[in-house]
Write an enzyme that holds these catalytic residues in place. Sequence first.
Site, mmCIF file in Angstrom:
data_model
loop_
_atom_site.group_PDB
_atom_site.id
_atom_site.type_symbol
_atom_site.label_atom_id
_atom_site.label_comp_id
_atom_site.label_asym_id
_atom_site.label_seq_id
_atom_site.Cartn_x
_atom_site.Cartn_y
_atom_site.Cartn_z
ATOM 1 C CG ASP A 260 2.147 72.852 35.982
ATOM 2 O OD1 ASP A 260 2.435 74.053 35.984
ATOM 3 O OD2 ASP A 260 2.924 71.960 35.566
ATOM 4 C CD GLU A 349 0.997 76.515 32.717
ATOM 5 O OE1 GLU A 349 1.945 77.292 32.566
ATOM 6 O OE2 GLU A 349 1.164 75.315 33.009
#
Length: 629
Positions: A260, A349
Site C-alpha cells: 500500500d 501501489e
Amino acid sequence: MLRRKHSRLTSRTVPLTFAPSAFKAVALAVAFPRTIASNRSMADSEFAATQWWQTGVIYQIYPRSFQDTPSPSGLADGVGDLPGITARLDYLVSLGIDAIWISPFYPSPMADFGYDVANYTGVDPLFGTLADFDTLLATAHAKGLRVILDFVPNHTSDQHPWFLESRSSRDNEKRDWYLWHDPTQPGDDWQPAKQRIPNNWMSNFGGSAWEWDQHTEQFYLHSFLKQQPDLNWRNPKVRAAIYSAMCFWLDRGVDGFRMDVLWLLVKDEFYRNNPPNPQDLASTLPVFTADQPETHVIVAEMRTLLDSYGDALSENAGAPGPDSRTRASTETTTPNSPHPTPGRVLIGEIYLPLPELVRYYGQPAENTPQLRGANLPFNFHLIQTQWQAEAIAQIIRTYESLLPSGAWPNYVLGNHDQSRLATRVGPQQARLAAMLLLTLRGTPTLYYGDELGMQDIPIAPNQVQDPAEKNDPGKGRGRDPERSPMLWVDAPNAGFTTPTATPWLPLQQDWQTINAATQQRNPKSMLSLYNKLLALRRRHDTLHSGGITDVVAEGNILRYRRTGLPDGHSTDFQILLNFGAETATTLCAPGTVILTTILDGEGSLTGNPDGTSSTITIESGEGLLIALD
Ligand code: NOJ
C-alpha cells in the site's frame, strides 16, 4: 479488400470525466511527464518472461464485497469473508486468472475498511480466522492459483499496540516508531499549542496531516485518517518489525505482497513545508511527503527479503518453514541472500508520473543485471489518461521506452479506489478496454466484477460507508460506488449473501442480468469476452511473453503488434481498437481475426491473398485481435 463480415454495434456511451479519489489527487499534483517516446524496440526479449507473475494475470478481490458466508451459527452479516473467497475459487480458475490479490483482512477497527491495521499477523473475525486463511491458501495453491496479500506498511491503526505504546508517553520505547512533532513556536497572537501545527502537510483524506495528542502535547502525522498514524520508516526497529510481519505470511506460503502507498513511506527529515500547487492554490505539491530518495532503499530491502524465499506453489509451502522468522530478526534490517529460484512478487501501489514510477524497479544488483526494486510498480496510467487512441498510444510508447532493462511492464484498469471501468468509459468501450488490457505487453491486473462490466452504484447520503466521503462530502471522493457486492446469480442478493441478510453496500440495480451465472450462459456477454481473452492470452506465448511494436494511433484507431518469441514458432498478432464514436477503416496485413470484442466475425480473413494489406472496417468501440499469417 476487406474480407471480414461487418458487425453492428449499439451506440457508444460518452466517457465520463474521471472523478478524482483521495490519492488520485496526490498523483495529479505532480506534473505529468512530457517525455517523447524513443524509437527503441519494444520487443524486449533480452529478459524472457519466466516467472508466474510475468506470464499470469492478477485479479483483485475486495474481501468485504466478494462472497459472504454464514457464520457457524447460521447467520450471515452481509460482509464478504475468507471462506467466501475459498468457495469461489473454481469460478476464478474457470475465468482463467492466475493470481488473486486480496485487500486487507487483518484485525482492524475498520476506520478505513482494513487499511487501518491493528495486528499485522492475524485475521479480523469479520473475515474469519487464521485457519480459514490457511485453508484458502492451500485450496488456491491446489488449484494452481497464487495468493497475494495487501500489506499496509505506511501506517497502522491508532489501535495498534505499537501506537498505543507510542502515544502513552514521550519517553516510551516506541515513541520514535511514529512521527511525532512539537507545535511551532507561538507567534504574537499566542495561539494555543494544539493549533500550532508543525507544517502544511495535508492528509490524503482532506485537512491537515497533523493530529494533536493532548496527553503528550505533541502532534502525530497521519497521511490518511487520524486513525491511521504514519510509521517512522527511518527507525530501523520499525523496518525490522514490518519485515518480521512479512515473514509471518511468507512462511505460511503467500506468493507476494501488494504494498500500500509504497511511494509515501518516507517523509522529509526536516519537515519542510510542501510548496503550493500552481495549478490549484488550495493544494500543495507533495515534494516533501512523497517519493523521497530513501524510499528506494526500503523497497530494495523488501525485495531482498522476498527473494530469500522460493516459489511457494512449487515448494508447496503451507506451514512455517525451517528458517521461519529468522530472515528478518528485530535486530537487523538486512535480510538474507537470494533464493536460487525466487518466486514471490513485490508489487507497489505507486501513483507517480512515468519517469518517477519506473525508478521503483530499482537498480541492478552488484555484478548482475537483476533489478532490486519492486517486481511490479503498479502502472495506473491507463486509468489516469484520457480515454482516447493517441493519449493511450503515447502512454504505451513512453512507458516502454522508459522501462529499465530487465523491468517487466504491467497495467491496471481498475481498483477499489477508482470509479469502475465500465462507468468511466462506458459499457461498449469497457469491452475494448478488456482487449487492450489483456493484449498489452506486461502483467494485467483486473478488479473483481470488471469481467461482468459492473458499474459504479449510486450511494444515497445515508448509505455512505467510505471515510473519504464522510470526511469531505459531496466532492466525489467516495469509493463506495466501486465497491458494491459481486453479482453471482439471478437470485435474492445475487448470491453474494443469504437472501435475508443485508449486504454492507447496495447491489448494482441490474444484478438480475449482469450476474456471473447469467453471463456464463450468454456467449456474447462481457464475461464470455473475458474468458476468451484470458484463454487466448494463456494459449499464445506471444500474448503473455512476446514483444510489442508499432504502437500507433491513426485517428480514433489504436493499433499495435505483438511479436513472437525469437524461437520463430509463435504467432504474431495485430491489435486494432476503435476508440471513436464512428465506424473507421484502416489497413491490415494478411491474417485471421481470432477475436472481436463484440464476439462476431471471428474467422474472417484480413489482407490480400498476394500478401499485401487491405482495408478493414472496425465498428465504433470495437476491438479486433488478428493472428497474422
Ligand atoms: C491506498 C488504498 O488503496 C486505499 O484504499 C486506502 O484508503 C489508502 N491506501 C490508505 O491506506
